[in-house]
Design a protein around this motif. Structure first.
Motif, PDB file in Angstrom:
ATOM      1  N   ALA A   1     -51.681 -40.076  34.386  1.00 28.74           N
ATOM      2  CA  ALA A   1     -50.390 -40.760  34.322  1.00 28.74           C
ATOM      3  C   ALA A   1     -49.391 -40.102  35.275  1.00 28.74           C
ATOM      4  O   ALA A   1     -48.619 -40.789  35.954  1.00 28.74           O
ATOM      5  CB  ALA A   1     -49.859 -40.750  32.899  1.00 28.74           C
TER       6      ALA A   1
ATOM      7  N   SER B   1     -47.521 -41.898  38.427  1.00 27.38           N
ATOM      8  CA  SER B   1     -46.068 -41.856  38.566  1.00 27.38           C
ATOM      9  C   SER B   1     -45.660 -41.261  39.908  1.00 27.38           C
ATOM     10  O   SER B   1     -44.770 -41.784  40.595  1.00 27.38           O
ATOM     11  CB  SER B   1     -45.452 -41.050  37.417  1.00 27.38           C
ATOM     12  OG  SER B   1     -44.053 -41.008  37.520  1.00 27.38           O
TER      13      SER B   1
ATOM     14  N   GLU C   1     -42.998 -38.734  34.195  1.00 24.30           N
ATOM     15  CA  GLU C   1     -43.983 -39.151  33.214  1.00 24.30           C
ATOM     16  C   GLU C   1     -43.785 -40.641  32.975  1.00 24.30           C
ATOM     17  O   GLU C   1     -42.838 -41.240  33.473  1.00 24.30           O
ATOM     18  CB  GLU C   1     -43.796 -38.383  31.899  1.00 24.30           C
ATOM     19  CG  GLU C   1     -42.432 -38.596  31.258  1.00 24.30           C
ATOM     20  CD  GLU C   1     -42.242 -37.744  30.009  1.00 24.30           C
ATOM     21  OE1 GLU C   1     -43.042 -36.821  29.809  1.00 24.30           O
ATOM     22  OE2 GLU C   1     -41.310 -38.033  29.250  1.00 24.30           O
ATOM     23  N   ILE C   2     -44.681 -41.248  32.246  1.00 27.63           N
ATOM     24  CA  ILE C   2     -44.588 -42.672  31.943  1.00 27.63           C
ATOM     25  C   ILE C   2     -44.083 -42.828  30.512  1.00 27.63           C
ATOM     26  O   ILE C   2     -44.641 -42.242  29.581  1.00 27.63           O
ATOM     27  CB  ILE C   2     -45.952 -43.371  32.117  1.00 27.63           C
ATOM     28  CG1 ILE C   2     -46.447 -43.203  33.565  1.00 27.63           C
ATOM     29  CG2 ILE C   2     -45.854 -44.846  31.767  1.00 27.63           C
ATOM     30  CD1 ILE C   2     -47.837 -43.796  33.794  1.00 27.63           C
TER      31      ILE C   2
ATOM     32  N   ILE D   1     -46.496 -40.997  27.986  1.00 30.24           N
ATOM     33  CA  ILE D   1     -47.861 -40.769  28.466  1.00 30.24           C
ATOM     34  C   ILE D   1     -47.777 -39.672  29.510  1.00 30.24           C
ATOM     35  O   ILE D   1     -47.187 -39.858  30.578  1.00 30.24           O
ATOM     36  CB  ILE D   1     -48.458 -42.059  29.064  1.00 30.24           C
ATOM     37  CG1 ILE D   1     -48.325 -43.212  28.070  1.00 30.24           C
ATOM     38  CG2 ILE D   1     -49.919 -41.848  29.448  1.00 30.24           C
ATOM     39  CD1 ILE D   1     -48.736 -44.556  28.633  1.00 30.24           C
TER      40      ILE D   1
END
Length: 220
Positions: free
Chosen positions: A123, A127, A105-106, A118
Motif C-alpha cells: 500500500a 501511494s 498511507e491509504i 492500510i
C-alpha cells in the motif's frame, strides 16, 4: 607464379591501397540504438510536460474492479482531486460510496464516518507511486522511476508498467500498475492495478482540469 596466386596478390594489394589512401579511414560501426530507452524517454517527456504544472488537479474517474468473488465487475464513479498539500483523494458518487485518500498511507472512509488505514508495504508503494505520478517533486523525470522496475507493456498507446522493487516480498499484494498517458496532452488517462490474487482494477480519468496560468500583473 600461377595465375591464381597473381590474382590473390593483386586483390590483397588493391585492398591495401584502398585503406592507405590519404584522408580515407575506416568508419567506426555505429552503436546500436537502444529503441527501448528512446521509447521510455518519449513517454516520460510526454508525462512531464503536463505533470510539472499540474498542482492542484481535479478530474472525474470511473473505476471497474474485476474479481472472481463477484459475478459481474464492481463499478463506481466519482471525483478525483490532488491538492497542493500532497493528498490524493478518490471520492465516490452517492451516499453509499467511500472516500479513499493517499497521503503516505491509504485511508478508506466509509459513508458512516468510520476509517480504515492500510499501511502494508504494498500500500505504501502504491501511494508513493501515485504521488510520483501526480505530484512530482523537483526534477520529475529523474524521480519518476525511483527503484521500481519499469517497462513498456505490449499493446498500443503511450503506456508504462511499474512493478515494485525486486527486493520486496516474493509475492506482494500488488504485482504491477500500468499507466496510460493521453498521447497529446500528456496527462494520466488510465491506471490498471494488477493484484497477486488475480483481481484487476481499472481506473479511467476524464475531464482532467488544472488551474489556469496566473494573469500577469497590470502594467503601471
Amino acid at each position: 607464379m600461377t595465375a591464381r596466386r597473381r590474382r590473390t596478390i593483386l586483390a590483397a594489394a588493391l585492398c591495401a591501397l584502398a585503406w592507405a589512401r590519404p584522408g580515407v579511414e575506416a568508419a567506426p560501426s555505429p552503436a546500436p540504438a537502444d529503441r527501448t530507452a528512446r521509447r521510455l524517454e518519449n513517454r516520460v517527456r510526454l508525462w512531464a510536460a503536463f505533470a510539472d504544472a499540474s498542482r492542484p488537479l481535479s478530474a472525474r474517474f470511473e473505476l471497474v474492479r474485476h474479481t472472481a468473488l463477484l459475478r459481474e465487475p464492481y463499478r463506481a464513479a466519482g471525483t478525483f482531486e490532488v491538492d497542493p498539500v500532497g493528498t490524493l483523494r478518490f471520492e465516490g458518487d452517492g451516499a453509499a460510496c467511500a472516500t479513499t485518500t493517499f497521503a503516505g498511507e491509504i485511508t478508506v472512509t466509509t459513508p458512516s464516518g468510520a476509517t480504515r488505514r492500510i499501511t502494508d508495504p504494498s500500500a505504501r508503494w502504491l501511494s508513493d507511486l501515485l504521488h510520483r505520478l501526480f505530484l512530482p517533486a523537483g526534477k520529475s523525470q529523474a524521480r519518476l522511476f525511483a527503484d521500481d522496475r519499469v517497462r513498456i507493456p505490449k499493446g498500443r498507446g503511450m503506456r508504462l508498467e511499474f512493478r515494485p522493487p525486486a527486493d520486496r516480498s516474493l509475492q506482494p499484494p500488488i504485482r504491477a500498475v500500468t499507466v496510460g498517458l493521453d498521447p497529446v496532452a500528456g496527462h494520466i488517462e488510465s491506471l490498471e492495478i494488477f493484484e497477486s490474487s488475480g483481481d484487476r482494477v481499472e481506473i479511467r480519468f476524464r475531464d482532467v482540469r488544472r488551474p489556469a496560468p496566473s494573469s500577469p500583473p497590470p502594467t503601471p
